[in-house]
Design a protein around this motif. Structure first.
Motif, PDB file in Angstrom:
ATOM      1  N   ALA A  74       3.982   1.355  -1.056  1.00  0.00           N
ATOM      2  CA  ALA A  74       5.153   2.180  -0.713  1.00  0.00           C
ATOM      3  C   ALA A  74       5.745   2.800  -1.964  1.00  0.00           C
ATOM      4  O   ALA A  74       6.172   3.982  -1.948  1.00  0.00           O
ATOM      5  CB  ALA A  74       6.202   1.324   0.020  1.00  0.00           C
ATOM      6  N   ALA A  75       5.768   2.063  -3.049  1.00  0.00           N
ATOM      7  CA  ALA A  75       6.312   2.591  -4.317  1.00  0.00           C
ATOM      8  C   ALA A  75       5.415   3.715  -4.834  1.00  0.00           C
ATOM      9  O   ALA A  75       5.918   4.745  -5.339  1.00  0.00           O
ATOM     10  CB  ALA A  75       6.426   1.488  -5.345  1.00  0.00           C
ATOM     11  N   LYS A  76       4.094   3.552  -4.656  1.00  0.00           N
ATOM     12  CA  LYS A  76       3.170   4.614  -5.104  1.00  0.00           C
ATOM     13  C   LYS A  76       3.360   5.859  -4.275  1.00  0.00           C
ATOM     14  O   LYS A  76       3.313   6.989  -4.797  1.00  0.00           O
ATOM     15  CB  LYS A  76       1.723   4.125  -4.986  1.00  0.00           C
ATOM     16  CG  LYS A  76       1.317   3.141  -6.038  1.00  0.00           C
ATOM     17  CD  LYS A  76      -0.141   2.739  -5.855  1.00  0.00           C
ATOM     18  CE  LYS A  76      -0.593   1.718  -6.856  1.00  0.00           C
ATOM     19  NZ  LYS A  76      -1.988   1.304  -6.642  1.00  0.00           N
ATOM     20  N   GLU A  77       3.577   5.702  -2.968  1.00  0.00           N
ATOM     21  CA  GLU A  77       3.762   6.847  -2.078  1.00  0.00           C
ATOM     22  C   GLU A  77       5.046   7.594  -2.448  1.00  0.00           C
ATOM     23  O   GLU A  77       5.065   8.829  -2.395  1.00  0.00           O
ATOM     24  CB  GLU A  77       3.833   6.372  -0.633  1.00  0.00           C
ATOM     25  CG  GLU A  77       2.502   5.966  -0.052  1.00  0.00           C
ATOM     26  CD  GLU A  77       1.552   7.141   0.068  1.00  0.00           C
ATOM     27  OE1 GLU A  77       1.979   8.247   0.468  1.00  0.00           O
ATOM     28  OE2 GLU A  77       0.367   6.953  -0.250  1.00  0.00           O
ATOM     29  N   GLN A  78       6.070   6.863  -2.770  1.00  0.00           N
ATOM     30  CA  GLN A  78       7.339   7.518  -3.112  1.00  0.00           C
ATOM     31  C   GLN A  78       7.240   8.188  -4.471  1.00  0.00           C
ATOM     32  O   GLN A  78       7.933   9.175  -4.723  1.00  0.00           O
ATOM     33  CB  GLN A  78       8.482   6.508  -3.111  1.00  0.00           C
ATOM     34  CG  GLN A  78       8.909   6.121  -1.716  1.00  0.00           C
ATOM     35  CD  GLN A  78      10.164   5.233  -1.736  1.00  0.00           C
ATOM     36  OE1 GLN A  78      10.592   4.792  -2.776  1.00  0.00           O
ATOM     37  NE2 GLN A  78      10.698   4.998  -0.549  1.00  0.00           N
ATOM     38  N   ALA A  79       6.408   7.671  -5.334  1.00  0.00           N
ATOM     39  CA  ALA A  79       6.282   8.251  -6.686  1.00  0.00           C
ATOM     40  C   ALA A  79       5.515   9.560  -6.630  1.00  0.00           C
ATOM     41  O   ALA A  79       5.676  10.390  -7.523  1.00  0.00           O
ATOM     42  CB  ALA A  79       5.578   7.263  -7.597  1.00  0.00           C
ATOM     43  N   LYS A  80       4.776   9.825  -5.624  1.00  0.00           N
ATOM     44  CA  LYS A  80       3.980  11.060  -5.539  1.00  0.00           C
ATOM     45  C   LYS A  80       4.806  12.242  -5.264  1.00  0.00           C
ATOM     46  O   LYS A  80       5.747  12.558  -4.842  1.00  0.00           O
ATOM     47  CB  LYS A  80       2.922  10.938  -4.469  1.00  0.00           C
ATOM     48  CG  LYS A  80       1.803  10.049  -4.888  1.00  0.00           C
ATOM     49  CD  LYS A  80       0.746  10.093  -3.808  1.00  0.00           C
ATOM     50  CE  LYS A  80      -0.410   9.208  -4.125  1.00  0.00           C
ATOM     51  NZ  LYS A  80      -1.432   9.227  -3.156  1.00  0.00           N
TER      52      LYS A  80
END
Length: 90
Positions: free
Chosen positions: A84-90
């Motif tokens: 989820a953190a990776k998705e938000q960082a994109k």
């Protein structure tokens, strides 16, 4: 006369009773009878201890399984948080 016969009879009974000795009850048979009961108590105690050991082992195993499941759930939760953190960082 009646009184003297009564007194003489009482004295005769008392004297004859003093000469009799009662035998003491043997103690050995009681100890022999107690031995099987003691063996049964000992076996019951051993069985109880064994059952307690088995119950404790089962509880330890259940606790281990519960801990393993908790660790797996925590890992999955952490992996989902990272994604989820990776998705938000994109």
């Amino acid at each position: 006369m009646k009184q003297s016969l009564l007194v003489a009879a009482l004295i005769a009974i008392a004297v004859s009773a003093c000469g009799k000795k009662e035998e003491a009850a043997p103690v050995a048979p009681a100890a022999e009878q107690a031995a099987p009961a003691a063996a049964q108590v000992e076996q019951a105690a051993k069985d109880t201890v064994e059952a307690a050991k088995e119950g404790a082992a089962d509880q330890v195993e259940a606790a281990k399984e519960g801990a393993e499941q908790a660790v797996e759930a925590a890992k999955e939760g952490a992996d989902q948080a990272v994604e989820a953190a990776k998705e938000q960082a994109k």
